[in-house]
Write a protein that holds these residues in place. Structure first.
Motif, PDB file in Angstrom:
ATOM      1  N   ALA A 102       0.822  -1.209   0.000  1.00 37.03           N
ATOM      2  CA  ALA A 102       0.000   0.000   0.000  1.00 37.03           C
ATOM      3  C   ALA A 102       0.856   1.260   0.000  1.00 37.03           C
ATOM      4  CB  ALA A 102      -0.937  -0.006   1.210  1.00 37.03           C
ATOM      5  N   ILE A 103       1.903   1.292   0.817  1.00 34.87           N
ATOM      6  CA  ILE A 103       2.734   2.502   0.886  1.00 34.87           C
ATOM      7  C   ILE A 103       3.517   2.681  -0.401  1.00 34.87           C
ATOM      8  CG2 ILE A 103       4.735   3.518   2.061  1.00 34.87           C
ATOM      9  CD1 ILE A 103       3.503   2.455   4.685  1.00 34.87           C
ATOM     10  N   ASN A 104       3.978   1.604  -0.992  1.00 35.02           N
ATOM     11  CA  ASN A 104       4.672   1.695  -2.273  1.00 35.02           C
ATOM     12  C   ASN A 104       3.743   2.263  -3.346  1.00 35.02           C
ATOM     13  OD1 ASN A 104       6.912   0.913  -4.225  1.00 35.02           O
ATOM     14  ND2 ASN A 104       5.220  -0.285  -5.034  1.00 35.02           N
ATOM     15  N   LEU A 105       2.518   1.745  -3.437  1.00 34.52           N
ATOM     16  CA  LEU A 105       1.569   2.221  -4.444  1.00 34.52           C
ATOM     17  C   LEU A 105       1.161   3.663  -4.149  1.00 34.52           C
ATOM     18  CD1 LEU A 105      -0.216   1.748  -6.889  1.00 34.52           C
ATOM     19  CD2 LEU A 105      -1.902   0.659  -5.380  1.00 34.52           C
ATOM     20  N   LEU A 138       1.667   9.904  -5.692  1.00 36.99           N
ATOM     21  CA  LEU A 138       1.746  11.282  -5.221  1.00 36.99           C
ATOM     22  C   LEU A 138       1.935  12.281  -6.358  1.00 36.99           C
ATOM     23  CD1 LEU A 138       3.881  10.917  -1.954  1.00 36.99           C
ATOM     24  CD2 LEU A 138       1.414  11.264  -2.159  1.00 36.99           C
ATOM     25  N   GLU A 139       2.526  11.848  -7.458  1.00 39.16           N
ATOM     26  CA  GLU A 139       2.707  12.743  -8.599  1.00 39.16           C
ATOM     27  C   GLU A 139       1.650  12.510  -9.682  1.00 39.16           C
ATOM     28  OE1 GLU A 139       6.402  12.077 -10.628  1.00 39.16           O
ATOM     29  OE2 GLU A 139       6.408   9.941 -10.131  1.00 39.16           O
ATOM     30  N   GLU A 140       0.580  11.800  -9.317  1.00 34.82           N
ATOM     31  CA  GLU A 140      -0.476  11.490 -10.280  1.00 34.82           C
ATOM     32  C   GLU A 140      -1.735  12.309 -10.004  1.00 34.82           C
ATOM     33  OE1 GLU A 140      -0.233   9.593 -12.891  1.00 34.82           O
ATOM     34  OE2 GLU A 140       1.800   8.856 -12.478  1.00 34.82           O
ATOM     35  N   GLY A 141      -1.529  13.594  -9.709  1.00 33.67           N
ATOM     36  CA  GLY A 141      -2.657  14.483  -9.489  1.00 33.67           C
ATOM     37  C   GLY A 141      -2.770  14.929  -8.046  1.00 33.67           C
ATOM     38  N   ALA A 142      -3.064  16.217  -7.859  1.00 36.86           N
ATOM     39  CA  ALA A 142      -3.191  16.779  -6.514  1.00 36.86           C
ATOM     40  C   ALA A 142      -4.073  18.017  -6.574  1.00 36.86           C
ATOM     41  CB  ALA A 142      -1.817  17.130  -5.945  1.00 36.86           C
ATOM     42  N   LEU A 196       1.793  16.481  -1.416  1.00 36.86           N
ATOM     43  CA  LEU A 196       1.932  15.919  -0.074  1.00 36.86           C
ATOM     44  C   LEU A 196       0.632  15.989   0.718  1.00 36.86           C
ATOM     45  CD1 LEU A 196       5.401  17.416   0.987  1.00 36.86           C
ATOM     46  CD2 LEU A 196       4.919  15.070   0.249  1.00 36.86           C
ATOM     47  N   ILE A 197      -0.071  17.093   0.607  1.00 39.07           N
ATOM     48  CA  ILE A 197      -1.228  17.350   1.460  1.00 39.07           C
ATOM     49  C   ILE A 197      -2.541  16.915   0.812  1.00 39.07           C
ATOM     50  CG2 ILE A 197      -2.489  19.121   2.753  1.00 39.07           C
ATOM     51  CD1 ILE A 197       0.390  18.689   3.686  1.00 39.07           C
ATOM     52  N   GLU A 198      -2.634  17.096  -0.494  1.00 40.66           N
ATOM     53  CA  GLU A 198      -3.906  16.870  -1.182  1.00 40.66           C
ATOM     54  C   GLU A 198      -3.787  15.907  -2.362  1.00 40.66           C
ATOM     55  OE1 GLU A 198      -6.256  20.615  -1.763  1.00 40.66           O
ATOM     56  OE2 GLU A 198      -4.302  21.532  -1.351  1.00 40.66           O
ATOM     57  N   ASP A 222      -7.495   2.305   1.417  1.00 44.06           N
ATOM     58  CA  ASP A 222      -6.218   1.756   1.892  1.00 44.06           C
ATOM     59  C   ASP A 222      -5.071   2.720   1.589  1.00 44.06           C
ATOM     60  OD1 ASP A 222      -7.407  -0.631   2.769  1.00 44.06           O
ATOM     61  OD2 ASP A 222      -7.176  -1.573   0.797  1.00 44.06           O
ATOM     62  N   LEU A 223      -5.124   3.341   0.436  1.00 47.50           N
ATOM     63  CA  LEU A 223      -4.072   4.286   0.054  1.00 47.50           C
ATOM     64  C   LEU A 223      -4.137   5.553   0.899  1.00 47.50           C
ATOM     65  CD1 LEU A 223      -4.282   3.859  -3.822  1.00 47.50           C
ATOM     66  CD2 LEU A 223      -2.729   2.736  -2.230  1.00 47.50           C
ATOM     67  N   THR A 224      -5.331   6.011   1.190  1.00 49.54           N
ATOM     68  CA  THR A 224      -5.489   7.170   2.065  1.00 49.54           C
ATOM     69  C   THR A 224      -4.942   6.863   3.458  1.00 49.54           C
ATOM     70  OG1 THR A 224      -7.447   7.896   0.840  1.00 49.54           O
ATOM     71  CG2 THR A 224      -7.156   8.772   3.054  1.00 49.54           C
ATOM     72  N   ALA A 225      -5.218   5.666   3.951  1.00 48.64           N
ATOM     73  CA  ALA A 225      -4.700   5.261   5.262  1.00 48.64           C
ATOM     74  C   ALA A 225      -3.179   5.159   5.232  1.00 48.64           C
ATOM     75  CB  ALA A 225      -5.320   3.930   5.676  1.00 48.64           C
ATOM     76  N   ALA A 226      -2.631   4.652   4.148  1.00 46.81           N
ATOM     77  CA  ALA A 226      -1.176   4.543   4.020  1.00 46.81           C
ATOM     78  C   ALA A 226      -0.535   5.921   4.019  1.00 46.81           C
ATOM     79  CB  ALA A 226      -0.817   3.782   2.742  1.00 46.81           C
ATOM     80  N   HIS A 227      -1.168   6.872   3.367  1.00 47.23           N
ATOM     81  CA  HIS A 227      -0.673   8.247   3.335  1.00 47.23           C
ATOM     82  C   HIS A 227      -0.581   8.807   4.747  1.00 47.23           C
ATOM     83  CE1 HIS A 227      -1.274  12.658   3.005  1.00 47.23           C
ATOM     84  NE2 HIS A 227      -0.505  12.555   1.935  1.00 47.23           N
ATOM     85  N   GLY A 228      -1.614   8.625   5.534  1.00 48.19           N
ATOM     86  CA  GLY A 228      -1.598   9.121   6.903  1.00 48.19           C
ATOM     87  C   GLY A 228      -0.630   8.378   7.798  1.00 48.19           C
ATOM     88  N   ALA A 229      -0.369   7.112   7.484  1.00 52.44           N
ATOM     89  CA  ALA A 229       0.521   6.312   8.319  1.00 52.44           C
ATOM     90  C   ALA A 229       1.970   6.746   8.210  1.00 52.44           C
ATOM     91  CB  ALA A 229       0.390   4.832   7.931  1.00 52.44           C
ATOM     92  N   VAL A 230       2.410   7.132   7.010  1.00 49.34           N
ATOM     93  CA  VAL A 230       3.835   7.361   6.801  1.00 49.34           C
ATOM     94  C   VAL A 230       4.219   8.835   6.699  1.00 49.34           C
ATOM     95  CG1 VAL A 230       3.805   7.210   4.264  1.00 49.34           C
ATOM     96  CG2 VAL A 230       5.838   6.474   5.525  1.00 49.34           C
ATOM     97  N   LEU A 231       3.330   9.691   6.211  1.00 46.68           N
ATOM     98  CA  LEU A 231       3.679  11.096   6.016  1.00 46.68           C
ATOM     99  C   LEU A 231       3.261  11.923   7.230  1.00 46.68           C
ATOM    100  CD1 LEU A 231       2.879  11.748   2.248  1.00 46.68           C
ATOM    101  CD2 LEU A 231       4.991  10.946   3.306  1.00 46.68           C
ATOM    102  N   GLY A 232       3.932  11.688   8.349  1.00 46.38           N
ATOM    103  CA  GLY A 232       3.649  12.406   9.574  1.00 46.38           C
ATOM    104  C   GLY A 232       4.733  13.419   9.889  1.00 46.38           C
ATOM    105  N   GLN A 233       4.346  14.496  10.554  1.00 44.05           N
ATOM    106  CA  GLN A 233       5.315  15.530  10.917  1.00 44.05           C
ATOM    107  C   GLN A 233       6.365  15.014  11.886  1.00 44.05           C
ATOM    108  OE1 GLN A 233       3.499  19.146  12.332  1.00 44.05           O
ATOM    109  NE2 GLN A 233       1.903  19.145  10.761  1.00 44.05           N
TER     110      GLN A 233
END
Length: 437
Positions: A66-69, A74-78, A128-130, A192-203
């Motif tokens: 999930a984190i790899n995908l 992240l560069e496929e639209g924001a 990163l954010i959106e 799952d991807l949204t959850a992965a984003h929150g899991a790894v990209l923390g301050q």
């Protein structure tokens, strides 16, 4: 025209003298983000490196890949831009973004001209954010990941690495491929991807560096803008695991004219007091070039392979001492025997003064060559931070290499190099070998 200017800029910087004596400024933003900065205002160009500790080891149970995908998306639209619009905007600014997921970190690398920095960093902030995680982008990138997984399923080197890690680390994230499996990646949903984003990209786990045409004030303002809207904390980091694979030999039957041989044993933590003697020792045994013992004995004297290497492999949560080579099936047994002989010789006899001097000359001479561009320097600086090193490491590193003695290596070799713990995974149709498990 912008592309041409950026290409010229990169070329000019690459011609600057390689150096390991650089001035590093430690900065902290009003929002509490810390970074290392090397100011270089002679060329209007900056490289920014961000790294989030945890990486793919933070995949949730049953969600491997999930984190790899997520990182690839992240560069496929924001924000309001879909994938095509985001790509066009990036290219119009001659900016370069790279998003990569590794076992221990998600890494983000940026290169941009000063005149386009503000607009490029706004694109990065949105990525990163959106991130959009549009369904069409998910399916397109998923298909690319699945193609890679299926290709690796019949790649002997990937097969050897996968089997070795399974044996060494079992159910720990290190024991499985970070890309995931066909089944796990196919089953991943947008949630799952949204959850992965929150899991790894923390301050709470971000490391940053910048090199080039940017001031401390500009960098700290930039960090707050880029990172200030990320979750305050990410998922708990994975637990440490001890390497637990006993010595022996595992065969993976595969119809190929050459056998791939992956070998390894327990390693050494990066901050172990004996790391530098072990590092120099590994260089003598199997480092780059043609002067290592393994290259001499396996390639030069016997012609068993085109290349062979061995290296220390300290990770965040475990460590190994690894090596790899390949040879024709008919000579696989002989190759394994020579490697074992060299492992034993190192443990019992250590190294000579001539070998030590040659390794020290190579390691100290090659080190400044790593600092040959903004991006590479930024990458090195973030790696140092993640390894809990201080800025003066760049100045003192070669002194530590030169301080290693023959006696140091003899002691470390006798304690670390473990023939009984050396395990081989061989993929192919090897002759002269029998599995022990």
């Amino acid at each position: 025209m912008i592309r041409f200017v950026l290409a010229v800029t990169l070329t000019l910087f690459a011609t600057l003298p390689a150096r390991a004596e650089i001035d590093i400024l430690e900065v902290e933003s009003p929002g509490g983000f810390k970074a290392w900065l090397v100011e270089e205002h002679s060329i209007p160009f900056v490289a920014l490196e961000l790294r989030f500790r945890g990486g793919t080891s933070l995949d949730a149970p049953g969600k491997r890949g999930a984190i790899n995908l997520m990182t690839a998306l992240l560069e496929e639209g924001a924000g309001e831009m879909d994938s095509q619009a985001f790509t066009i905007a990036t290219e119009s600014l001659a900016a370069e973004f790279r998003f990569r997921a590794h076992d221990d970190a998600v890494a983000i690398s940026v290169k941009v001209l000063t005149e386009n920095r503000a607009e490029a960093m706004e694109l990065l902030r949105q990525a990163l954010i959106e991130p959009r995680f549009d369904e069409d982008a998910i399916e397109r990138v998923r298909s690319q990941v699945l193609a890679g997984i299926m290709s690796d399923a019949t790649d002997p080197e990937a097969m050897a690495s996968r089997r070795f890690h399974e044996l060494a680390f079992g159910d720990h994230p290190y024991g499985s491929v970070s890309d995931g499996t066909v089944d796990s990646v196919t089953a991943l949903s947008r949630d799952d991807l949204t959850a992965a984003h929150g899991a790894v990209l923390g301050q709470d786990r971000v490391f940053a560096s910048a090199v080039g045409d940017i001031t401390a004030e500009e960098l700290t303002d930039l960090l707050d803008t880029l990172l200030g809207e990320l979750p305050a904390t990410g998922a708990p980091l994975a637990e440490r695991i001890d390497y637990s694979l006993d010595g022996g030999l595992t065969l993976v039957d595969f119809d190929t004219p050459q056998s791939v041989i992956l070998f390894g044993q327990r390693g050494l933590e990066r901050h172990d007091p004996d790391f530098f003697p072990a590092y120099v020792m590994a260089q003598i045994l199997g480092g780059g070039g043609f002067s290592s013992r393994l290259m001499e004995e396996v390639r030069e004297k016997r012609g068993l392979t085109y290349g062979i290497g061995a290296y220390l492999y300290p990770m965040d949560l475990s460590e190994m001492f690894m090596g790899m080579t390949s040879t024709v099936n008919a000579r696989a047994g002989e190759t394994v025997a020579v490697i074992r002989d060299e492992w034993l010789r190192l443990a019992e006899d250590g190294v000579s003064a001539e070998e030590l001097e040659r390794a020290q000359t190579y390691l100290t001479g090659a080190y400044p060559l790593r600092f040959d561009g903004n991006g590479r320097i930024a990458n090195i600086l973030v790696g140092m931070q993640m390894d809990a090193l201080t800025p003066d490491y760049i100045r003192t590193r070669n002194d530590r290499i030169n301080a290693v003695t023959v006696e140091d290596i003899q002691r470390v070799a006798s304690e670390l190099v473990d023939l009984d713990g050396l395990h081989f995974v061989v993929v192919g149709k090897p002759e002269g070998l029998e599995a022990t498990n």
